[in-house]
Design an enzyme around this catalytic site. Sequence first.
Site, short mmCIF file in Angstrom:
data_model
loop_
_atom_site.label_atom_id
_atom_site.label_comp_id
_atom_site.label_asym_id
_atom_site.label_seq_id
_atom_site.Cartn_x
_atom_site.Cartn_y
_atom_site.Cartn_z
N HIS A 117 0.81 -1.23 0.00
CA HIS A 117 0.00 0.00 0.00
C HIS A 117 0.85 1.29 0.00
CE1 HIS A 117 0.39 0.25 4.36
NE2 HIS A 117 -0.51 -0.66 4.63
N HIS B 215 -4.94 -7.91 15.42
CA HIS B 215 -5.02 -6.70 14.58
C HIS B 215 -5.89 -7.00 13.36
CE1 HIS B 215 -3.89 -3.22 12.34
NE2 HIS B 215 -2.80 -3.68 11.77
N GLU C 276 -6.09 -5.37 10.37
CA GLU C 276 -5.67 -5.07 9.00
C GLU C 276 -5.56 -6.37 8.20
OE1 GLU C 276 -2.39 -2.30 8.69
OE2 GLU C 276 -2.92 -1.83 6.61
N ASP D 169 -3.78 -7.86 6.04
CA ASP D 169 -2.62 -8.74 5.88
C ASP D 169 -2.57 -9.77 7.01
OD1 ASP D 169 -2.14 -6.36 7.31
OD2 ASP D 169 0.02 -6.49 7.09
N HIS E 221 -0.89 -0.03 15.57
CA HIS E 221 -1.09 1.25 14.96
C HIS E 221 -2.53 1.49 14.52
CE1 HIS E 221 -0.76 0.02 10.47
NE2 HIS E 221 -0.90 -1.07 11.16
N ASP F 2 1.98 -5.85 14.61
CA ASP F 2 2.87 -5.15 13.68
C ASP F 2 4.14 -4.61 14.35
OD1 ASP F 2 1.60 -5.37 11.20
OD2 ASP F 2 0.29 -3.67 11.59
N TYR G 87 10.66 0.30 8.40
CA TYR G 87 9.31 -0.08 8.84
C TYR G 87 8.83 0.92 9.90
CZ TYR G 87 5.80 -3.40 10.64
OH TYR G 87 4.65 -4.02 11.05
N HIS H 10 5.40 -9.52 11.02
CA HIS H 10 6.19 -9.39 9.78
C HIS H 10 7.67 -9.61 10.09
CE1 HIS H 10 2.86 -7.61 7.53
NE2 HIS H 10 2.68 -6.74 8.50
FE1 FEO Z 1 -1.21 -3.07 10.22
FE2 FEO Z 1 0.74 -5.67 9.05
O1 FEO Z 1 -0.81 -4.62 9.28
#
Ligand code: FEO
Length: 394
Positions: free
Chosen positions: A24, A78, A80, A82, A145, A164, A191, A224
């Site tokens: 993104h 989370h 989001e 992903d 976040h 994250d 990051y 990640h």
């Molecule tokens: Fe806030 Fe890796 O997603």
Amino acid sequence: MKPLKIGKNIYNVGVKDWNIRDFHGYSVYQGTTYNAFLIVDEKITLIDTVKSEFADQLLDNIAKIIDPKKIDYVISNHTEMDHSGSLPRLMHKIGEDKPLYCSKMGCKNLSLHFSQKWNYKAVENGEELSLGKRTLTFLETRMLHWPDSMFSYLKEDKILFSSDAFGQHYAGPENFDDEIGAAIMPHARKYFANILLPMAPLILKLLEKVNELGLEIDTICPDHGIVWRKDPSKIINTYLDWSSQEPQKKAVVVYDTMWHSTQAMAEAIAAGISEEGVSAKPIHIRSSHRSEIMTEVMDARGIIIGSPTINNGLFPTVSDLLTYMKGLKPKNKIGAAFGSYGWSGESVKLINLELEAMKFEVIDPGLKIQFVPDKESLAACIEFGKKIGKSIME
Ligand code: FEO
């Protein structure tokens, strides 16, 4: 990736996304991973999932350890996508009635992403969930976040599942900090600069709280990149440092150019700044991705922006960068603007407005030069740079 052992009966069942290059709008030149963690206890528990297109791989990875239908609990740290994108496939496979633990905002946000009547269990900050021999504690990390974000802490194994936080967009053969060593830090830094920087004050508070609670952390499992098992304190201390936003004696001269005039100004300004003993480099926006530029901006004291005037406005790439930078809320900066122009010359004024909106200390009204800078104009650029350099050294 093959399920990877993190601890006794604890596995990373996530996937490596080797080919992604744009996350993104963030450049991920070395791919990324979506980590998901399986704890095999009396209650078999999965923490987070992966992007939807990797759902089969996630289920295959789980199946190498246990039948996915045996999963008892799912934790969503989370929302989001992903990390939540494979929830529909997973829940369908394991049973839609299995408890799905998340923060209160997680329940709300998941239901706004997926039209599913899952068996949501909202957890409070500090709430514990027994898995049998082990216990998970949930820690609310609101706005780190997203409003739904939380950590899960496995007390007996001293493992923090940090969503994250402490992550890196990196896919490689290595899976742990001790395997990659210091080479992981530029990825962690980029990051932080592009995802977590706006939350830096909250991160400082959170780390203080973790310290007060006396949480012992042997391993950090982010969603990640690599897992920190050799020295988790390294990334925690580095986060403290980055979150403090203490700038270095460094300047970045970021610009775009139409006919090399603003470029010539940028190079002369950077040379002038360097003459004062400040590390400075010109960065051409179209030769560097905005997320690379932000990584340089993070620890620089001086942010000097140059744009030619085009159609009475800013060069579009400069507007793009300023919009991106403003959202990331960098602090403790001084700023200045420059640019070449043909006849109207609005760019410097427009950049100054953006610098002020970001609460940068604008140390000069800015420097604009008509058409092509001559020897005298370039000397003025060097003087302009020296003024900036002196301010940084103060
Ligand atoms: Fe806030 Fe890796 O997603």
